[in-house]
Design an enzyme around this catalytic site. Structure first.
Site, PDB file in Angstrom:
ATOM      1  N   SER A  19       0.855  -1.188   0.000  1.00  0.00           N
ATOM      2  CA  SER A  19       0.000   0.000   0.000  1.00  0.00           C
ATOM      3  C   SER A  19       0.889   1.235   0.000  1.00  0.00           C
ATOM      4  O   SER A  19       2.113   1.130   0.124  1.00  0.00           O
ATOM      5  CB  SER A  19      -0.891   0.016   1.245  1.00  0.00           C
ATOM      6  OG  SER A  19      -0.086   0.113   2.418  1.00  0.00           O
ATOM      7  N   LYS A  20       0.275   2.397  -0.110  1.00  0.00           N
ATOM      8  CA  LYS A  20       1.065   3.636  -0.088  1.00  0.00           C
ATOM      9  C   LYS A  20       1.854   3.750   1.203  1.00  0.00           C
ATOM     10  O   LYS A  20       2.998   4.204   1.215  1.00  0.00           O
ATOM     11  CB  LYS A  20       0.159   4.855  -0.265  1.00  0.00           C
ATOM     12  CG  LYS A  20      -0.178   5.152  -1.720  1.00  0.00           C
ATOM     13  CD  LYS A  20      -0.647   6.581  -1.884  1.00  0.00           C
ATOM     14  CE  LYS A  20      -0.763   6.917  -3.376  1.00  0.00           C
ATOM     15  NZ  LYS A  20      -1.125   8.320  -3.593  1.00  0.00           N
ATOM     16  N   ARG A  21       1.235   3.306   2.284  1.00  0.00           N
ATOM     17  CA  ARG A  21       1.901   3.400   3.592  1.00  0.00           C
ATOM     18  C   ARG A  21       3.128   2.501   3.663  1.00  0.00           C
ATOM     19  O   ARG A  21       4.096   2.814   4.352  1.00  0.00           O
ATOM     20  CB  ARG A  21       0.898   3.003   4.690  1.00  0.00           C
ATOM     21  CG  ARG A  21       1.420   3.159   6.105  1.00  0.00           C
ATOM     22  CD  ARG A  21       0.334   2.820   7.114  1.00  0.00           C
ATOM     23  NE  ARG A  21      -0.178   1.471   6.937  1.00  0.00           N
ATOM     24  CZ  ARG A  21       0.430   0.386   7.425  1.00  0.00           C
ATOM     25  NH1 ARG A  21       1.557   0.501   8.086  1.00  0.00           N
ATOM     26  NH2 ARG A  21      -0.090  -0.810   7.236  1.00  0.00           N
TER      27      ARG A  21
END
Length: 431
Positions: free
Chosen positions: A204-206
């Protein structure tokens, strides 16, 4: 001859997963003295944008991947239409009128059968085509579907090896059926394992699923990012983690790719980037850093001392994880009015050091040569005379001069700050 392809869709930027797929295709082509084909899959007229094409091409160039041929699917619609008509004539497809649009869709008849492929990474995979419904080849608006265009292009471009992420495994039996129906020779398939986040979930972006161009903006070196992408499902052996692309070409083979999912670890990427930064040419780094300093107003673009900047770059190089660390860590060299971290001041400047700072300044001003060795000798002799441990003065001195509790060697920092700025900054703490 080995011919592989990377086929991004310009409906978004090139991300980490796509970057690794491009790398493994490019590496395999170069390792086998083959051809690396770039195919832009821009059949989605609404979502495909030129800005994404530009971003993908620029990202590939930044990573160091060149290509031998380039194609755009939007320029090949007549080829897909002709082959769909061929399947209609042979009774292998039928048309269906759209209720929503004017026009007819062309649909491929799926016949129940067992489909087997020998995946170069995963071994034999079996599929039951009875579970696959009839497949749309050409939509009612005249655009080809992904699987049909993919098969036609791979065959026409004589792709020998289809190397892609294992999220495409479900497409493989559908494509094999189309290859057979069209009388095309099957390529070899190799499905790369997924890249997972450090938390065990999908990337994910995180956890790192940002665009390749973002990693560029964040200050990662392309060589370091490529090195790390290489380690996501492949290893050079002997527990090595650092390998130049040129050497990787000599060692790479699909047989060495792991089947298990890879874990993307930003800390590990930071470590690898630091290793590359340590050995990077300081002049080259300065070229990247100078525009950042200009943007922050730290230096005047028409009047700055480049040699001074290069010297500071060398000072911070061993510690930097990304190039963008420099403007933040070295800001005290460019500020007229120093910003001191309140917590650092509370901890290290909470008592009167007027006498110690004044004595140090007197010694520094008396130096014949204001160099790193002489600065350190002055400091050491002072703390010896005062009968105090060096750390009693080192920490307050660092905070008073840099505003921070950590940084490069204190005496190196003092040398590059210069006597005038040292005098001004320490003077504020002398009563």
């Amino acid at each position: 001859m080995i011919r592989v392809r990377f086929a991004p869709s310009p409906t978004g930027n090139l991300h980490i997963g796509g970057g690794r797929t491009a790398l493994f295709n490019w590496l395999y082509a170069r390792a086998k003295d083959g051809k690396f084909i770039l195919r832009i899959e821009d059949t989605d007229k609404l979502r495909s944008k030129q800005e994404y094409v530009d971003e993908i091409l620029n990202s590939l160039k930044w990573l160091g991947f060149d290509w031998d041929e380039v194609y755009y699917q939007s320029q090949r619609f007549n080829i897909y239409t002709d082959l769909a008509q061929k399947l209609l004539r042979e009774g292998k497809a039928y048309t269906e009128k759209s209720l929503e649009r004017q026009g007819e869709a062309v649909i491929f008849r799926v016949t129940p059968q067992q489909v087997k492929i020998n995946d170069l990474i995963r071994g034999e995979i079996k599929f039951d085509a009875a579970l696959i419904k009839d497949q749309v080849l050409i939509k009612s608006d005249g655009t080809p579907t992904y699987n049909f265009a993919c098969v036609v292009d791979d065959a026409m471009m004589e792709i020998t090896h289809v190397i892609r992420g294992d999220d495409h495994i479900s497409n493989t039996p559908k494509q094999v059926l189309l290859y057979n129906a069209l009388g095309f020779k099957l390529p070899e398939f190799a499905h790369l394992p997924l890249i997972m986040g450090i938390d065990g979930g999908r990337l994910s972006k995180r956890t790192g699923a940002t665009a390749i161009s973002d990693y560029h903006k964040l200050g990662y070196l392309p060589e370091a990012l490529v090195n790390y992408l290489l380690l996501l499902s492949w290893a050079p052996g002997n527990n090595r983690e650092l390998i130049a692309l040129k050497e990787a070409i000599e060692l790479f083979d699909l047989s060495g790719v792991n089947k298990t999912a890879a874990t993307f670890d930003l800390k590990k990427l930071g470590w690898i980037n630091n290793q590359y930064l340590k050995n990077e040419d300081s002049e080259k780094l300065a070229d990247e850093i100078i525009p950042m300093l200009i943007a922050k107003g730290y230096i005047n673009k028409d009047n700055f001392d480049r040699n001074y900047i290069v010297s500071l770059v060398k000072l911070f190089q061993p510690r930097m994880s990304v190039v963008n660390d420099f403007p933040e860590w070295a800001d005290f060299f460019f500020m007229e009015e120093l910003k001191i971290d309140p917590a650092a001041a509370e901890k290290h400047l909470n008592k009167d050091l007027s006498r110690e700072f004044k004595l140090l300044l007197e010694r520094l001003r008396a130096l014949k040569n204001f160099d790193i060795v002489s600065i350190e000798e002055s400091f050491r002799s002072l703390v010896a005379e005062l009968g105090i441990e060096a750390k009693v003065l080192i920490h307050p001195l660092r905070v008073a001069l840099t505003g921070k509790t950590v940084g490069p060697g204190l005496f190196e920092a003092m040398y590059y700050l210069g006597l005038e700025r040292i005098s001004k900054r320490l003077g504020k703490f002398i009563k």
